[in-house]
Motif scaffolding. Sequence first.
Motif, PDB file in Angstrom:
ATOM      1  N   ARG A   1      35.231 -29.366  15.705  1.00  0.00           N
ATOM      2  CA  ARG A   1      36.416 -28.554  15.968  1.00  0.00           C
ATOM      3  C   ARG A   1      37.495 -29.424  16.613  1.00  0.00           C
ATOM      4  O   ARG A   1      37.207 -30.300  17.413  1.00  0.00           O
ATOM      5  N   GLY A   2      38.741 -29.136  16.270  1.00  0.00           N
ATOM      6  CA  GLY A   2      39.868 -29.938  16.732  1.00  0.00           C
ATOM      7  C   GLY A   2      40.411 -30.849  15.658  1.00  0.00           C
ATOM      8  O   GLY A   2      41.531 -31.332  15.767  1.00  0.00           O
ATOM      9  N   TYR A   3      39.620 -31.085  14.586  1.00  0.00           N
ATOM     10  CA  TYR A   3      40.084 -31.885  13.462  1.00  0.00           C
ATOM     11  C   TYR A   3      40.876 -30.999  12.510  1.00  0.00           C
ATOM     12  O   TYR A   3      40.406 -29.941  12.080  1.00  0.00           O
ATOM     13  N   ASP A   4      42.063 -31.442  12.154  1.00  0.00           N
ATOM     14  CA  ASP A   4      42.876 -30.686  11.210  1.00  0.00           C
ATOM     15  C   ASP A   4      42.168 -30.544   9.873  1.00  0.00           C
ATOM     16  O   ASP A   4      42.287 -29.515   9.201  1.00  0.00           O
ATOM     17  N   LEU A   5      41.413 -31.563   9.463  1.00  0.00           N
ATOM     18  CA  LEU A   5      40.704 -31.495   8.180  1.00  0.00           C
ATOM     19  C   LEU A   5      39.696 -30.354   8.148  1.00  0.00           C
ATOM     20  O   LEU A   5      39.475 -29.734   7.099  1.00  0.00           O
ATOM     21  N   ARG A   6      39.093 -30.069   9.269  1.00  0.00           N
ATOM     22  CA  ARG A   6      38.148 -28.958   9.329  1.00  0.00           C
ATOM     23  C   ARG A   6      38.866 -27.644   9.044  1.00  0.00           C
ATOM     24  O   ARG A   6      38.442 -26.872   8.167  1.00  0.00           O
ATOM     25  N   GLU A   7      39.964 -27.395   9.788  1.00  0.00           N
ATOM     26  CA  GLU A   7      40.704 -26.151   9.595  1.00  0.00           C
ATOM     27  C   GLU A   7      41.307 -26.082   8.201  1.00  0.00           C
ATOM     28  O   GLU A   7      41.340 -25.009   7.588  1.00  0.00           O
ATOM     29  N   PHE A   8      41.775 -27.206   7.700  1.00  0.00           N
ATOM     30  CA  PHE A   8      42.375 -27.249   6.371  1.00  0.00           C
ATOM     31  C   PHE A   8      41.357 -26.846   5.306  1.00  0.00           C
ATOM     32  O   PHE A   8      41.634 -26.027   4.423  1.00  0.00           O
ATOM     33  N   THR A   9      40.163 -27.418   5.384  1.00  0.00           N
ATOM     34  CA  THR A   9      39.130 -27.138   4.387  1.00  0.00           C
ATOM     35  C   THR A   9      38.647 -25.697   4.480  1.00  0.00           C
ATOM     36  O   THR A   9      38.513 -24.995   3.463  1.00  0.00           O
ATOM     37  N   VAL A  10      38.381 -25.240   5.692  1.00  0.00           N
ATOM     38  CA  VAL A  10      37.897 -23.872   5.872  1.00  0.00           C
ATOM     39  C   VAL A  10      38.932 -22.863   5.390  1.00  0.00           C
ATOM     40  O   VAL A  10      38.603 -21.877   4.713  1.00  0.00           O
ATOM     41  N   THR A  11      40.202 -23.093   5.714  1.00  0.00           N
ATOM     42  CA  THR A  11      41.262 -22.182   5.287  1.00  0.00           C
ATOM     43  C   THR A  11      41.385 -22.158   3.768  1.00  0.00           C
ATOM     44  O   THR A  11      41.558 -21.091   3.159  1.00  0.00           O
ATOM     45  N   ALA A  12      41.290 -23.331   3.123  1.00  0.00           N
ATOM     46  CA  ALA A  12      41.367 -23.383   1.657  1.00  0.00           C
ATOM     47  C   ALA A  12      40.222 -22.600   1.025  1.00  0.00           C
ATOM     48  O   ALA A  12      40.418 -21.889   0.030  1.00  0.00           O
ATOM     49  N   CYS A  13      39.033 -22.691   1.601  1.00  0.00           N
ATOM     50  CA  CYS A  13      37.892 -21.941   1.074  1.00  0.00           C
ATOM     51  C   CYS A  13      38.093 -20.435   1.258  1.00  0.00           C
ATOM     52  O   CYS A  13      37.828 -19.641   0.344  1.00  0.00           O
ATOM     53  N   HIS A  14      38.575 -20.051   2.445  1.00  0.00           N
ATOM     54  CA  HIS A  14      38.822 -18.628   2.686  1.00  0.00           C
ATOM     55  C   HIS A  14      39.875 -18.089   1.733  1.00  0.00           C
ATOM     56  O   HIS A  14      39.750 -16.970   1.203  1.00  0.00           O
ATOM     57  N   ASP A  15      40.934 -18.875   1.493  1.00  0.00           N
ATOM     58  CA  ASP A  15      41.982 -18.446   0.572  1.00  0.00           C
ATOM     59  C   ASP A  15      41.447 -18.282  -0.851  1.00  0.00           C
ATOM     60  O   ASP A  15      41.969 -17.472  -1.630  1.00  0.00           O
ATOM     61  N   ALA A  16      40.401 -19.046  -1.183  1.00  0.00           N
ATOM     62  CA  ALA A  16      39.793 -18.946  -2.507  1.00  0.00           C
ATOM     63  C   ALA A  16      38.743 -17.838  -2.576  1.00  0.00           C
ATOM     64  O   ALA A  16      38.165 -17.596  -3.644  1.00  0.00           O
ATOM     65  N   GLY A  17      38.494 -17.170  -1.434  1.00  0.00           N
ATOM     66  CA  GLY A  17      37.635 -15.994  -1.447  1.00  0.00           C
ATOM     67  C   GLY A  17      36.181 -16.218  -1.092  1.00  0.00           C
ATOM     68  O   GLY A  17      35.339 -15.370  -1.400  1.00  0.00           O
ATOM     69  N   PHE A  18      35.854 -17.320  -0.416  1.00  0.00           N
ATOM     70  CA  PHE A  18      34.448 -17.516  -0.055  1.00  0.00           C
ATOM     71  C   PHE A  18      34.346 -18.216   1.290  1.00  0.00           C
ATOM     72  O   PHE A  18      35.297 -18.826   1.788  1.00  0.00           O
ATOM     73  N   GLU A  19      33.165 -18.098   1.880  1.00  0.00           N
ATOM     74  CA  GLU A  19      32.865 -18.735   3.159  1.00  0.00           C
ATOM     75  C   GLU A  19      32.150 -20.055   2.889  1.00  0.00           C
ATOM     76  O   GLU A  19      31.130 -20.089   2.198  1.00  0.00           O
ATOM     77  N   PRO A  20      32.670 -21.186   3.382  1.00  0.00           N
ATOM     78  CA  PRO A  20      32.004 -22.463   3.112  1.00  0.00           C
ATOM     79  C   PRO A  20      30.644 -22.542   3.804  1.00  0.00           C
ATOM     80  O   PRO A  20      30.424 -21.934   4.843  1.00  0.00           O
ATOM     81  N   ARG A  21      29.755 -23.313   3.197  1.00  0.00           N
ATOM     82  CA  ARG A  21      28.402 -23.481   3.736  1.00  0.00           C
ATOM     83  C   ARG A  21      28.283 -24.888   4.322  1.00  0.00           C
ATOM     84  O   ARG A  21      28.444 -25.873   3.605  1.00  0.00           O
ATOM     85  N   PHE A  22      28.012 -24.953   5.633  1.00  0.00           N
ATOM     86  CA  PHE A  22      27.916 -26.244   6.297  1.00  0.00           C
ATOM     87  C   PHE A  22      26.473 -26.726   6.283  1.00  0.00           C
ATOM     88  O   PHE A  22      25.568 -26.036   6.752  1.00  0.00           O
ATOM     89  N   ALA A  23      26.273 -27.940   5.764  1.00  0.00           N
ATOM     90  CA  ALA A  23      24.960 -28.569   5.868  1.00  0.00           C
ATOM     91  C   ALA A  23      24.794 -29.191   7.251  1.00  0.00           C
ATOM     92  O   ALA A  23      23.700 -29.181   7.827  1.00  0.00           O
TER      93      ALA A  23
END
Length: 322
Positions: free
Chosen positions: A213-235
């Motif tokens: 948390r605190g990395y812009d890339l994290r928020e960017f990726t999660v937001t893009a996934c949410h906008d596409a209609g799904f919850e990303p799965r973290f390994a």
Amino acid sequence: MIALDSIASSYRGAVQLQQLAYFLAVAETRHFTRAAEMVHVAQPSLSKQIRALEHEMGAPLFSRARGNISLTPAGETLLPLARRILADVDTARLEVQELVQLRSGRVRLGATPSLLTGLLPAVLREYRRQYPGIRLTIEESGSRDLVRDLAEGELDVALIILPVAASGPALATTPLLREELVVASAIDAPPPTDDNAMRITDLEDQPLVMFRRGYDLREFTVTACHDAGFEPRFAIEGGEMDAVLGFVSAGLGLAVVPSMVVADSFRITPFARPGLSRTIGLAHRKDVQPPRAARALRDVLLGYLDQAARAGTLPRGTRPVA
């Protein structure tokens, strides 16, 4: 009339400059008590210095008739000259301070990990060549953390991701580059898609290696996934850039990263048009002028980017902001 050469010969020390400052304060306020408050001195001391100045000038500078303070002809003559002298002293002081800063100053620079590895080494090498006496302090972190550090005065300048959130601090920003994002995966793992390019929806159900948390890339990726209609799965999650790439190389999952940081030992899959990208900018607090050494670093950075753009040698996956 007061001759300029007589004024110049009269001022040989800090006390005389102080007298000019007191004179200007009285001239602006037309009140000895308020002038004393303005320059943070006791009123009797200010009055004594004004009398000494009048003695040195050989003429009264203020008319004090019935409590009303006004400039005499001598005071009117001295006023623009006093302003010029004090302005020149301030200019000289600033120029000397800036010269000292360029010889032995310090720059506190923040940047995201991709920029520290993909862009800044060449820039800092040139900066070091031009200003060998400057001490550089580097803070590597995510863009959101860097914005916070700028706001708290912990950094002079930072390379961050734009735009800054509306709720963030008041920053002056200069857009520099557009940075392409790609999907990195282990080179010996199956391709993450059957096509040559990925869509965001292709990340659904894929194991992702995610930044802390605190990395812009994290928020960017999660937001893009949410906008596409799904919850990303973290390994796995919580790593810095080097750790994330190490986990990807070990086959633990995919990661969305800037293309400039991905070595040939990874499989690189771009996103389908129009692709995913973000804007890199240089920022500092609006209410604080960066030190001269930091402004010199900005000039070196801008010069490097201009030359690299002309030569086609910008870091992989970046292009100038149109």
